[in-house]
Motif scaffolding. Structure first.
Motif, PDB file in Angstrom:
ATOM      1  N   SER A  92       5.222  -6.778   1.708  1.00  0.00           N
ATOM      2  CA  SER A  92       6.417  -7.458   1.193  1.00  0.00           C
ATOM      3  C   SER A  92       6.123  -8.908   0.826  1.00  0.00           C
ATOM      4  CB  SER A  92       7.549  -7.405   2.230  1.00  0.00           C
ATOM      5  OG  SER A  92       8.035  -6.085   2.378  1.00  0.00           O
ATOM      6  N   ILE A  95       4.321  -8.854  -2.455  1.00  0.00           N
ATOM      7  CA  ILE A  95       5.237  -8.571  -3.561  1.00  0.00           C
ATOM      8  C   ILE A  95       6.010  -9.825  -3.945  1.00  0.00           C
ATOM      9  CG2 ILE A  95       7.285  -7.264  -4.255  1.00  0.00           C
ATOM     10  CD1 ILE A  95       6.319  -5.072  -2.267  1.00  0.00           C
ATOM     11  N   LYS A  96       6.532 -10.499  -2.951  1.00  0.00           N
ATOM     12  CA  LYS A  96       7.314 -11.714  -3.216  1.00  0.00           C
ATOM     13  C   LYS A  96       6.480 -12.775  -3.931  1.00  0.00           C
ATOM     14  CE  LYS A  96      10.301 -11.059   0.852  1.00  0.00           C
ATOM     15  NZ  LYS A  96      10.576 -11.532   2.239  1.00  0.00           N
ATOM     16  N   THR A  98       3.734 -12.277  -5.733  1.00  0.00           N
ATOM     17  CA  THR A  98       3.420 -11.793  -7.078  1.00  0.00           C
ATOM     18  C   THR A  98       4.594 -12.009  -8.019  1.00  0.00           C
ATOM     19  OG1 THR A  98       1.899 -10.106  -6.227  1.00  0.00           O
ATOM     20  CG2 THR A  98       2.800  -9.752  -8.436  1.00  0.00           C
ATOM     21  N   VAL A 126       0.685  -3.580  -3.340  1.00  0.00           N
ATOM     22  CA  VAL A 126       1.513  -4.741  -3.692  1.00  0.00           C
ATOM     23  C   VAL A 126       1.898  -4.703  -5.162  1.00  0.00           C
ATOM     24  CG1 VAL A 126       1.446  -7.251  -4.047  1.00  0.00           C
ATOM     25  CG2 VAL A 126       0.695  -6.279  -1.866  1.00  0.00           C
ATOM     26  N   ASP A 129       4.238  -1.723  -6.118  1.00  0.00           N
ATOM     27  CA  ASP A 129       5.579  -1.964  -5.567  1.00  0.00           C
ATOM     28  C   ASP A 129       6.297  -3.093  -6.312  1.00  0.00           C
ATOM     29  OD1 ASP A 129       5.401   0.028  -3.713  1.00  0.00           O
ATOM     30  OD2 ASP A 129       5.458  -1.268  -1.941  1.00  0.00           O
ATOM     31  N   ALA A 130       5.536  -4.078  -6.783  1.00  0.00           N
ATOM     32  CA  ALA A 130       6.147  -5.165  -7.563  1.00  0.00           C
ATOM     33  C   ALA A 130       6.752  -4.631  -8.856  1.00  0.00           C
ATOM     34  CB  ALA A 130       5.115  -6.246  -7.871  1.00  0.00           C
ATOM     35  N   LYS A 137      11.348  -2.489   0.628  1.00  0.00           N
ATOM     36  CA  LYS A 137      10.581  -3.533  -0.050  1.00  0.00           C
ATOM     37  C   LYS A 137      11.508  -4.377  -0.925  1.00  0.00           C
ATOM     38  CE  LYS A 137       6.445  -2.302   1.368  1.00  0.00           C
ATOM     39  NZ  LYS A 137       6.636  -0.951   1.879  1.00  0.00           N
ATOM     40  N   PRO A 140      11.992  -4.823  -7.342  1.00  0.00           N
ATOM     41  CA  PRO A 140      10.864  -5.033  -8.263  1.00  0.00           C
ATOM     42  C   PRO A 140      11.219  -5.991  -9.394  1.00  0.00           C
ATOM     43  CG  PRO A 140      11.930  -2.938  -8.722  1.00  0.00           C
ATOM     44  CD  PRO A 140      12.581  -3.479  -7.478  1.00  0.00           C
TER      45      PRO A 140
END
Length: 235
Positions: A92, A95-96, A98, A126, A129-130, A137, A140
Motif C-alpha cells: 500500500s 502504491i501511494k 507511485t 505495487v 495494483d496502482a 488497497k 488505483p
C-alpha cells in the motif's frame, strides 16, 4: 522591580516563545519535478532489496540507452518480505508513492508526459495494483493520469494471473496472490501497454518451487522488456 526579577521575566518570555516539541512528524518537502525529454520511469524494487531501483535498474539502464533523455526514479517504500505481516502495508505504501509520483509528474509536465511503470516481485505487485486496485488497497490511478502511461513491465509479480494476453513466459500457474474479478478486468484494459513476465517454477508469480527462477526473472527478460517499453514510447 529588582534587576533579578527583570532577568527572570525575560527568561520566562524567551522560553514561552520557543515552540513546544511534539511527537508529530513533519513530512519532508517533495523534490522538484523536472520534465524529461524521453521517458519518465518509476521503478519499484523487490522484497528485501536495498532502497533504490533494485534489480529493475538493469532495465531502466537499457531503456535510457534506447530512449535518450529518459530518467528513472525509485518508489519510496519498505519492500518488506512477503511472509512478513507488514507486506500488505508495504504494498500500500508503494502504491501511494507511485500514484503520488505519477500525479506530480503529469500535473507539472502536462500533455508531454510519457511515463513507464516498472516493478520486480513485490514491486510488480505495487505497479499492477496502482493500475487496477487490490484487496484493501488504495484506489488505483484514474484515467486522467493513466492516459500518460505508455508502458508497464512487471517481473515475477505475485498477482500474476495465468492465461492473460499480456503475460510473457512459460508459466502455466497463477501467482500466490492471483488477480480476479473487477481488478483483473481493469488490469486487462491496459493489455496494449502491459507485459507481465513470469517463468514456470517461480515461487511467487507461478506458485512454484524455485527462488532462483524468481531471482532471475529480470535478467531473463530485461532485453525484451526494454525493447517493448521503448517501442511504446516511440509510437
Amino acid at each position: 522591580m529588582t534587576r533579578l526579577n527583570l532577568g527572570l521575566l525575560g527568561l520566562v518570555a524567551s522560553v514561552a516563545a520557543v515552540p513546544l516539541a511534539t511527537n508529530e512528524s513533519v513530512a519532508p518537502p517533495k523534490a522538484a519535478v523536472s520534465c524529461a525529454s524521453g521517458l519518465y520511469m518509476i521503478a519499484a524494487r523487490g522484497s528485501g532489496q536495498d532502497p533504490g531501483e533494485g534489480s529493475i535498474a538493469e532495465v531502466t539502464t537499457k531503456i535510457k540507452a534506447l530512449i535518450p533523455g529518459s530518467v528513472s526514479v525509485a518508489v519510496d517504500y519498505p519492500a518488506s518480505i512477503y511472509d512478513d505481516a507488514l507486506y500488505p502495508i508495504s504494498v500500500s505504501d508503494g502504491i501511494k508513492d507511485t500514484i503520488s509520483k505519477v500525479h506530480d509528474y503529469v500535473d507539472t509536465c502536462g500533455s508531454s508526459s510519457r511515463i513507464a511503470l516498472l516493478g520486480y516481485s513485490q514491486g510488480g505487485n505495487v505497479m499492477t495494483d496502482a493500475l487496477a486496485g487490490g484487496v484493501l488497497k488504495p484506489d488505483p490511478l484514474t484515467s486522467a493520469y493513466t492516459q500518460y502511461i505508455t508502458a508497464v513491465a512487471v517481473f515475477g509479480d505475485p498477482s500474476f494471473t495465468a492465461g492473460q494476453s499480456f503475460d510473457v513466459g512459460n508459466a502455466t500457474k497463477s501467482g500466490i496472490f492471483k488477480r480476479g474479478g473487477d481488478s483483473l478486468e481493469l488490469l486487462s484494459s491496459f493489455s496494449g501497454v502491459l507485459r507481465s513476465y513470469c517463468m514456470v517454477h517461480d515461487t511467487f508469480c507461478a506458485t512454484g518451487d524455485s527462488l532462483s527462477v524468481h531471482s532471475a526473472e529480470v535478467s531473463t527478460f530485461a532485453d525484451a522488456a526494454a525493447e517493448f517499453v521503448a517501442s511504446k514510447a516511440l509510437l
